[in-house]
Design a protein around this motif. Structure first.
Motif, PDB file in Angstrom:
ATOM      1  N   ASP A 282       0.807  -1.212   0.000  1.00 17.23           N
ATOM      2  CA  ASP A 282       0.000   0.000   0.000  1.00 17.23           C
ATOM      3  C   ASP A 282       0.849   1.275   0.000  1.00 17.23           C
ATOM      4  O   ASP A 282       1.636   1.515   0.916  1.00 17.23           O
ATOM      5  CB  ASP A 282      -0.922  -0.004   1.225  1.00 17.23           C
ATOM      6  CG  ASP A 282      -1.901   1.154   1.217  1.00 17.23           C
ATOM      7  OD1 ASP A 282      -2.479   1.440   0.151  1.00 17.23           O
ATOM      8  OD2 ASP A 282      -2.079   1.782   2.280  1.00 17.23           O
ATOM      9  N   ASP A 283       0.706   2.058  -1.068  1.00 14.08           N
ATOM     10  CA  ASP A 283       1.393   3.343  -1.231  1.00 14.08           C
ATOM     11  C   ASP A 283       2.912   3.224  -1.086  1.00 14.08           C
ATOM     12  O   ASP A 283       3.579   4.117  -0.584  1.00 14.08           O
ATOM     13  CB  ASP A 283       0.854   4.370  -0.235  1.00 14.08           C
ATOM     14  CG  ASP A 283       1.091   5.800  -0.710  1.00 14.08           C
ATOM     15  OD1 ASP A 283       1.280   6.014  -1.922  1.00 14.08           O
ATOM     16  OD2 ASP A 283       1.110   6.710   0.148  1.00 14.08           O
ATOM     17  N   ASN A 284       3.455   2.088  -1.546  1.00 17.01           N
ATOM     18  CA  ASN A 284       4.901   1.835  -1.453  1.00 17.01           C
ATOM     19  C   ASN A 284       5.556   2.125  -2.807  1.00 17.01           C
ATOM     20  O   ASN A 284       5.413   1.351  -3.752  1.00 17.01           O
ATOM     21  CB  ASN A 284       5.143   0.379  -1.051  1.00 17.01           C
ATOM     22  CG  ASN A 284       6.598   0.079  -0.758  1.00 17.01           C
ATOM     23  OD1 ASN A 284       7.495   0.768  -1.246  1.00 17.01           O
ATOM     24  ND2 ASN A 284       6.845  -0.950   0.030  1.00 17.01           N
ATOM     25  N   PRO A 285       6.296   3.224  -2.919  1.00 14.26           N
ATOM     26  CA  PRO A 285       6.908   3.584  -4.211  1.00 14.26           C
ATOM     27  C   PRO A 285       8.050   2.668  -4.625  1.00 14.26           C
ATOM     28  O   PRO A 285       8.529   2.751  -5.757  1.00 14.26           O
ATOM     29  CB  PRO A 285       7.404   5.016  -3.981  1.00 14.26           C
ATOM     30  CG  PRO A 285       7.634   5.108  -2.500  1.00 14.26           C
ATOM     31  CD  PRO A 285       6.584   4.227  -1.877  1.00 14.26           C
ATOM     32  N   GLY A 286       8.463   1.771  -3.731  1.00 18.09           N
ATOM     33  CA  GLY A 286       9.527   0.833  -4.075  1.00 18.09           C
ATOM     34  C   GLY A 286       9.038  -0.377  -4.847  1.00 18.09           C
ATOM     35  O   GLY A 286       9.836  -1.188  -5.312  1.00 18.09           O
ATOM     36  N   ILE A 287       7.709  -0.499  -5.006  1.00 17.01           N
ATOM     37  CA  ILE A 287       7.111  -1.622  -5.744  1.00 17.01           C
ATOM     38  C   ILE A 287       6.320  -1.057  -6.911  1.00 17.01           C
ATOM     39  O   ILE A 287       5.377  -0.283  -6.728  1.00 17.01           O
ATOM     40  CB  ILE A 287       6.205  -2.469  -4.838  1.00 17.01           C
ATOM     41  CG1 ILE A 287       7.000  -3.001  -3.641  1.00 17.01           C
ATOM     42  CG2 ILE A 287       5.598  -3.621  -5.625  1.00 17.01           C
ATOM     43  CD1 ILE A 287       6.177  -3.757  -2.635  1.00 17.01           C
ATOM     44  N   LEU A 288       6.704  -1.428  -8.121  1.00 13.53           N
ATOM     45  CA  LEU A 288       6.054  -0.931  -9.327  1.00 13.53           C
ATOM     46  C   LEU A 288       5.215  -2.021  -9.969  1.00 13.53           C
ATOM     47  O   LEU A 288       5.725  -3.094 -10.296  1.00 13.53           O
ATOM     48  CB  LEU A 288       7.090  -0.435 -10.335  1.00 13.53           C
ATOM     49  CG  LEU A 288       7.970   0.739  -9.916  1.00 13.53           C
ATOM     50  CD1 LEU A 288       8.888   1.131 -11.071  1.00 13.53           C
ATOM     51  CD2 LEU A 288       7.126   1.937  -9.484  1.00 13.53           C
ATOM     52  N   PHE A 289       3.939  -1.741 -10.153  1.00 12.04           N
ATOM     53  CA  PHE A 289       3.042  -2.611 -10.905  1.00 12.04           C
ATOM     54  C   PHE A 289       2.966  -2.061 -12.324  1.00 12.04           C
ATOM     55  O   PHE A 289       2.407  -0.973 -12.553  1.00 12.04           O
ATOM     56  CB  PHE A 289       1.652  -2.628 -10.271  1.00 12.04           C
ATOM     57  CG  PHE A 289       1.556  -3.430  -9.001  1.00 12.04           C
ATOM     58  CD1 PHE A 289       0.987  -4.690  -9.004  1.00 12.04           C
ATOM     59  CD2 PHE A 289       2.034  -2.926  -7.800  1.00 12.04           C
ATOM     60  CE1 PHE A 289       0.891  -5.438  -7.841  1.00 12.04           C
ATOM     61  CE2 PHE A 289       1.946  -3.658  -6.630  1.00 12.04           C
ATOM     62  CZ  PHE A 289       1.377  -4.926  -6.643  1.00 12.04           C
ATOM     63  N   LEU A 290       3.559  -2.789 -13.266  1.00 11.56           N
ATOM     64  CA  LEU A 290       3.601  -2.356 -14.658  1.00 11.56           C
ATOM     65  C   LEU A 290       2.853  -3.349 -15.540  1.00 11.56           C
ATOM     66  O   LEU A 290       2.667  -4.502 -15.171  1.00 11.56           O
ATOM     67  CB  LEU A 290       5.055  -2.225 -15.121  1.00 11.56           C
ATOM     68  CG  LEU A 290       5.933  -1.275 -14.288  1.00 11.56           C
ATOM     69  CD1 LEU A 290       7.373  -1.295 -14.796  1.00 11.56           C
ATOM     70  CD2 LEU A 290       5.385   0.148 -14.300  1.00 11.56           C
ATOM     71  N   ARG A 291       2.449  -2.899 -16.709  1.00 10.30           N
ATOM     72  CA  ARG A 291       1.634  -3.729 -17.592  1.00 10.30           C
ATOM     73  C   ARG A 291       2.313  -5.059 -17.914  1.00 10.30           C
ATOM     74  O   ARG A 291       3.516  -5.124 -18.131  1.00 10.30           O
ATOM     75  CB  ARG A 291       1.330  -2.997 -18.889  1.00 10.30           C
ATOM     76  CG  ARG A 291       0.540  -1.728 -18.715  1.00 10.30           C
ATOM     77  CD  ARG A 291       0.113  -1.188 -20.056  1.00 10.30           C
ATOM     78  NE  ARG A 291      -0.280   0.209 -19.937  1.00 10.30           N
ATOM     79  CZ  ARG A 291      -1.211   0.796 -20.678  1.00 10.30           C
ATOM     80  NH1 ARG A 291      -1.844   0.088 -21.608  1.00 10.30           N
ATOM     81  NH2 ARG A 291      -1.512   2.064 -20.512  1.00 10.30           N
TER      82      ARG A 291
END
Length: 432
Positions: A282-291
């Protein structure tokens, strides 16, 4: 601009909306896995529709209409990947479920070329002050679909974690909002068996410090994670974000510092785990969900030095053909991202594509290293792509090897009870 007012103007209840937009022949694509819209699915059985087709993937919520014969003439779920609910419905033979062969990075774009859905219906995290919601835990195909459908419906759920990457969607793009408050589905890590741990030990020996990993789901991948605690500076570029990855990150094993692509970031395309994982995301910029069409593209994956992909299989034949989705015509799961990630890792500099499986099934009565695949069995990883195969009896490298070498190597990691019989069959077919 008052985004709160725009948001309020789009709120509607599920029953009213379904009556409004499901008339006639309609096609609806759903959010994937934990992002399946439960309000929609739970109301389907009471909804009057004419001819409804649903596209879904890795269903974790049961569709009551899938198992009801009275819907067989007007309902069809086309699935990119079978899970327990879909498999059970398919095995009933009433015609409400069918499989879409695919490689996951092309699942959405291939479907759009031939069959554009009318509606996208999924889950989103709540809107922020700038008017943005997020698609939360999956962007495998969701964004591609959203950009092409006629109507976008989001079940806004306060329990859906807000995520970073390519998950944002502005309220101005959304047609309808349904406010819900149900728990996001979770899965508990499978407890590794003795065989899982033996396999994990062999796999861990193949993983170098500063490697970038893709790990699947199940006992073997979970065991692998537990065998990596002595490694340093591992990175993640994976189709599915799992609980074990978060645990390794918290222990300092995963740092993402040495990754070739996106250093410092964990990259994934969907997540499924325990509630604590969702809290971490939750709201963690260190984890990127990309297509998915980016994350699972083999040519993107291959850009990661020391890329290692670990997937599991149902069986492997003596020439190296890997079957991971069906036994004969009986379908169990799907290709998913297995071929995507296996190809990408095996093409990478110092990379490894690993297929792991138990050597036997049915309490040791059946060998999973087989002379030939049963008729109708789908080949998930072709023999020309296979790299490493691992069982509890060892790890063998098949890339570049002849049929004779492959047969001998695979027999060496079969259960000892079956080795002589496998050798006899291989000799009689001139591949030993």
């Amino acid at each position: 601009m008052d985004y709160k007012e725009i948001y309020k103007s789009k709120i509607i209840d599920t029953e009213t909306l379904m009556k409004k937009i499901l008339k006639g022949n309609k096609t609806v694509v759903l959010g994937m896995a934990a992002m399946e819209p439960q309000s929609f699915l739970n109301n389907l059985k009471d909804c009057d529709f004419d001819n409804l087709r649903i596209f879904s993937c890795l269903d974790v919520v049961d569709f009551p209409v899938q198992k009801d014969p009275k819907f067989s003439s007007k309902f069809l779920n086309e699935s990119w990947f079978y899970s327990n609910p879909t498999r059970e419905a398919a095995n009933m033979g009433i015609g409400t479920v069918t499989y879409i062969p695919n490689n996951l990075h092309l699942a959405g774009t291939d479907k759009l070329q031939n069959d554009k859905p009318d509606i996208y219906w999924g889950i989103a995290s709540p809107m922020d002050k700038h008017g943005y919601l997020t698609l939360s835990l999956s962007v495998v195909y969701e964004k591609d679909m959203i950009e092409n459908v006629d109507k976008i419906v989001l079940e806004v759920n306060p329990n859906a974690p807000r995520t970073h990457g390519d998950t944002q969607i502005h309220i101005s793009e959304v047609d309808h909002v349904i406010e819900v408050d149900y728990p996001i589905p979770t899965i508990v890590n499978a407890t590794p068996t003795k065989e899982d741990e033996l396999i994990a030990g062999y796999i861990a020996d193949l993983i170098e410090d500063s490697a970038t990993l893709q790990l699947g789901i199940g006992g073997i991948p979970n065991a692998v994670a537990s065998f990596l605690e002595h490694k340093r500076d591992l990175g993640i570029h994976t189709e599915m974000l799992t609980q074990g990855m978060i645990e390794l990150l918290n222990k300092g094993v995963i740092t993402n510092k040495k990754k070739t692509l996106w250093p410092g970031k964990m990259v994934c395309t969907f997540g499924l785990g325990e509630e604590s994982m969702y809290d971490f995301v939750d709201d963690n910029p260190g984890i990127l969900f990309l297509r998915g069409k980016y994350v699972n593209d083999p040519y993107v994956i291959a850009q990661n030095d020391k890329m290692v992909s670990i997937n599991t299989a149902l069986m492997v034949d003596l020439t190296g053909q890997v079957a991971s989705e069906s036994i004969g015509f009986k379908h169990y799961s799907g290709t998913g991202g297995q071929l995507d990630t296996h190809r990408g890792a095996s093409m990478a500099k110092n990379g490894k594509g690993i297929i792991a499986l138990h050597s036997t099934a049915k309490d040791g009565k059946i060998s999973k290293i087989v002379p030939f695949l049963p008729e109708g069995t789908g080949v998930t990883v072709p023999r020309q792509d296979v790299d490493w195969v691992v069982t509890e009896h060892g790890a063998v490298h098949l890339k570049g090897k002849s049929l004779r070498e492959r047969a001998r190597l695979l027999i060496s990691i079969a259960d000892p009870v079956f080795r002589e019989e496998l050798k006899r069959i291989a000799i009689s077919n001139h591949i030993y």
